[in-house]
Write a protein that holds these residues in place. Sequence first.
Motif, short mmCIF file in Angstrom:
data_model
loop_
_atom_site.label_atom_id
_atom_site.label_comp_id
_atom_site.label_asym_id
_atom_site.label_seq_id
_atom_site.Cartn_x
_atom_site.Cartn_y
_atom_site.Cartn_z
N VAL A 227 0.85 -1.20 0.00
CA VAL A 227 0.00 0.00 0.00
C VAL A 227 0.88 1.24 0.00
CG1 VAL A 227 -1.63 1.34 1.39
CG2 VAL A 227 -2.00 -1.11 1.07
N ALA A 228 1.93 1.22 0.82
CA ALA A 228 2.83 2.38 0.91
C ALA A 228 3.52 2.65 -0.43
CB ALA A 228 3.88 2.15 2.00
N LYS A 229 3.78 1.59 -1.19
CA LYS A 229 4.45 1.76 -2.49
C LYS A 229 3.46 1.92 -3.64
CE LYS A 229 8.73 -0.50 -1.35
NZ LYS A 229 9.81 -1.28 -1.88
N GLY A 230 2.16 1.95 -3.33
CA GLY A 230 1.16 2.14 -4.37
C GLY A 230 0.86 0.88 -5.17
N GLN A 231 1.28 -0.28 -4.69
CA GLN A 231 1.05 -1.53 -5.41
C GLN A 231 -0.27 -2.18 -5.01
OE1 GLN A 231 4.55 -3.67 -4.27
NE2 GLN A 231 5.82 -2.72 -5.86
N ALA A 232 -0.89 -1.71 -3.93
CA ALA A 232 -2.16 -2.22 -3.46
C ALA A 232 -2.93 -1.08 -2.81
CB ALA A 232 -1.96 -3.36 -2.47
N THR A 233 -4.22 -1.30 -2.65
CA THR A 233 -5.05 -0.30 -1.96
C THR A 233 -5.63 -0.93 -0.70
OG1 THR A 233 -7.00 -0.90 -3.25
CG2 THR A 233 -5.66 0.92 -4.07
N ARG A 234 -5.88 -0.06 0.28
CA ARG A 234 -6.43 -0.49 1.56
C ARG A 234 -7.79 0.14 1.72
NH1 ARG A 234 -2.43 1.00 5.36
NH2 ARG A 234 -2.99 3.09 4.75
#
Length: 180
Positions: free
Chosen positions: A158-165
Amino acid sequence: MAEPSTDTVGIKSHYATQISADLERNAQGQEEISAQLNSLKDQLSTLQQDRALLVTMQRSLAGQVGTPAVTVNGTAAPAANGAAPAESAATAPSPAQKAAKRRRGQAAKLPLREVLSTILAEHEGPRSAAEVAAVLSQNHPERNASIPVVRNTLEGMVAKGQATRKRQQKSVFYSTAEVS
């Protein structure tokens, strides 16, 4: 008589100062305990959700012939349908099983982040860390990643923009990042 009133004012002032300090300590104590209580409630909620998921998984495994169901105290119980363990069937693996086996061989070489990204991409909709960990252990038994490890990796994604929370009440769900 003037002297007792001066002593009275001094005592009242001393008590007023002491009471103010006590009220401040009380308020700080309440804030600390309230924060701890909220943290414990979050932990309890997470444990309850994990337990619900595990019970669901246990029930689904109990429905499979030859797989013992594990009870709460850790002892093995017979399958829910009462059937005795069956001998392994000599059936050919399905194409999906073959693909999963190939993925398992590749997964040992891939970083956990990439494996989790693949798991999120394969499933529609957001998934909890416990669900992702369950799929990971099912599809990649050689990886011994616990739920906290999966959750931390997902948070890094999430921090690297590879997933969303996405938060729903006290639960957190993850999905693949929207490519724009």
